[in-house]
Design a protein around this motif. Structure first.
Motif, mmCIF file in Angstrom:
data_model
loop_
_atom_site.group_PDB
_atom_site.id
_atom_site.type_symbol
_atom_site.label_atom_id
_atom_site.label_comp_id
_atom_site.label_asym_id
_atom_site.label_seq_id
_atom_site.Cartn_x
_atom_site.Cartn_y
_atom_site.Cartn_z
ATOM 1 N N LEU A 35 0.830 -1.207 0.000
ATOM 2 C CA LEU A 35 0.000 0.000 0.000
ATOM 3 C C LEU A 35 0.860 1.250 0.000
ATOM 4 O O LEU A 35 0.573 2.222 -0.726
ATOM 5 C CB LEU A 35 -0.916 -0.019 1.225
ATOM 6 N N VAL A 36 1.945 1.245 0.780
ATOM 7 C CA VAL A 36 2.835 2.406 0.835
ATOM 8 C C VAL A 36 3.545 2.585 -0.503
ATOM 9 O O VAL A 36 3.682 3.713 -1.000
ATOM 10 C CB VAL A 36 3.857 2.248 1.980
ATOM 11 N N GLU A 37 4.016 1.495 -1.109
ATOM 12 C CA GLU A 37 4.683 1.580 -2.407
ATOM 13 C C GLU A 37 3.747 2.148 -3.468
ATOM 14 O O GLU A 37 4.156 2.979 -4.286
ATOM 15 C CB GLU A 37 5.178 0.206 -2.834
ATOM 16 N N ALA A 41 4.218 5.708 -5.537
ATOM 17 C CA ALA A 41 4.292 5.695 -7.003
ATOM 18 C C ALA A 41 3.102 6.369 -7.677
ATOM 19 O O ALA A 41 3.122 6.568 -8.901
ATOM 20 C CB ALA A 41 4.405 4.252 -7.506
ATOM 21 N N LEU A 42 2.084 6.724 -6.914
ATOM 22 C CA LEU A 42 0.861 7.295 -7.499
ATOM 23 C C LEU A 42 1.111 8.499 -8.396
ATOM 24 O O LEU A 42 0.488 8.620 -9.462
ATOM 25 C CB LEU A 42 -0.123 7.647 -6.373
ATOM 26 N N PRO A 47 -2.687 12.059 -13.312
ATOM 27 C CA PRO A 47 -2.509 13.329 -14.027
ATOM 28 C C PRO A 47 -2.128 14.454 -13.073
ATOM 29 O O PRO A 47 -2.720 14.577 -11.995
ATOM 30 C CB PRO A 47 -3.892 13.570 -14.656
ATOM 31 N N PRO A 48 -1.135 15.264 -13.431
ATOM 32 C CA PRO A 48 -0.692 16.343 -12.530
ATOM 33 C C PRO A 48 -1.803 17.293 -12.116
ATOM 34 O O PRO A 48 -1.813 17.774 -10.977
ATOM 35 C CB PRO A 48 0.374 17.067 -13.357
ATOM 36 N N THR A 49 -2.741 17.551 -13.017
ATOM 37 C CA THR A 49 -3.824 18.465 -12.670
ATOM 38 C C THR A 49 -4.733 17.870 -11.601
ATOM 39 O O THR A 49 -5.284 18.603 -10.777
ATOM 40 C CB THR A 49 -4.663 18.812 -13.911
ATOM 41 N N VAL A 90 5.330 16.190 -3.023
ATOM 42 C CA VAL A 90 4.414 15.084 -3.298
ATOM 43 C C VAL A 90 4.604 14.568 -4.725
ATOM 44 O O VAL A 90 4.685 13.354 -4.963
ATOM 45 C CB VAL A 90 2.951 15.527 -3.084
ATOM 46 N N TYR A 91 4.714 15.489 -5.684
ATOM 47 C CA TYR A 91 4.773 15.095 -7.086
ATOM 48 C C TYR A 91 6.097 14.435 -7.451
ATOM 49 O O TYR A 91 6.150 13.546 -8.301
ATOM 50 C CB TYR A 91 4.547 16.337 -7.962
ATOM 51 N N SER A 92 7.193 14.835 -6.825
ATOM 52 C CA SER A 92 8.506 14.278 -7.150
ATOM 53 C C SER A 92 8.923 13.153 -6.211
ATOM 54 O O SER A 92 10.032 12.626 -6.341
ATOM 55 C CB SER A 92 9.572 15.390 -7.114
ATOM 56 N N LEU A 93 8.068 12.773 -5.286
ATOM 57 C CA LEU A 93 8.406 11.745 -4.303
ATOM 58 C C LEU A 93 8.918 10.450 -4.928
ATOM 59 O O LEU A 93 9.965 9.940 -4.513
ATOM 60 C CB LEU A 93 7.193 11.476 -3.409
#
Length: 216
Positions: A35-37, A41-42, A47-49, A90-93
């Motif tokens: 679940l964490v992985e 990776a989400l 979509p970025p928006t 969050v987006y680059s995690l």
């Protein structure tokens, strides 16, 4: 400068938060690992928006985080540089956590067990054995995280808007120039990002070859 500041800040935060997370993912047998992985990776498939929209709701004045900050006498994070940092983290995690996780997993248990037999504590084993052997992963994580943050568009536009000097990063400035048919300035900024991306990729490949005999 705002774009570089955002990328550098994001990478530092991701290294602090992502390194222990990657270590846990590489060695944990918890039932929550999958679940964490998937959560980490989400951003790769979302979509970025969409991500930016939900972050805007979260950090805006009526959101749980933004509303709490307002109630404490502060200001919501939406349309601020701090909000851009949150969105970028969050987006680059996955671009930081996944290279580190793979490198930590490749280190294996042998070197750590050997260090333990010599009296090295858990912290010593991590910093003097695991981290040096995972050097290639750190190089990839820093470079990819930085480059990915520099190239962000959808998330930063949704959560930060387009405020010159405050939230207008290079990718949004390029869009503005193209929309205004100012292709000259758009070419200059696009060429800068192109060269930067090429140099960062060269750094990744050079670093991987440099530490091939040392890293995992």
């Amino acid at each position: 400068m705002l774009t570089l500041q955002l990328a550098a800040t994001t990478v530092v935060i991701l290294l602090v938060l992502g390194t222990p997370l990657a270590w846990w993912l590489a060695h944990s047998r918890s039932r929550w690992r999958t679940l964490v992985e998937a959560t980490v990776a989400l951003p790769l498939v979302l979509p970025p928006t969409v991500l930016g929209f939900y972050l805007l709701l979260l950090l805006g004045p009526n959101g749980p985080v933004g509303g709490a900050l307002v109630a404490m006498g502060g200001a919501p994070l939406a349309f601020t540089f701090a909000g851009l940092v949150v969105g970028s983290v969050v987006y680059s995690l996955p671009f930081v956590v996944q290279p580190l996780q793979n490198s930590f997993a490749a280190v294996g248990h042998g070197p750590l067990e050997a260090a333990a037999t010599l009296g090295a504590g858990r912290r010593d084993r991590f910093f003097t054995v695991a981290v040096p052997l995972a050097a290639r992963g750190f190089i990839s994580a820093v470079t990819l995280g930085f480059a990915h943050t520099v190239g962000e568009f959808g998330v930063v536009l949704m959560i930060g808007g387009n405020i010159p000097g405050r939230t207008q990063v290079v990718s949004i400035a390029i869009y503005d120039h193209v929309e205004a048919l100012d292709y000259g300035h758009a070419h200059v900024l696009s060429a800068m990002l192109l060269v930067l991306a090429f140099l960062l990729l060269c750094a990744v490949y050079w670093g991987n070859r440099r530490f091939r005999g040392v890293g995992a």
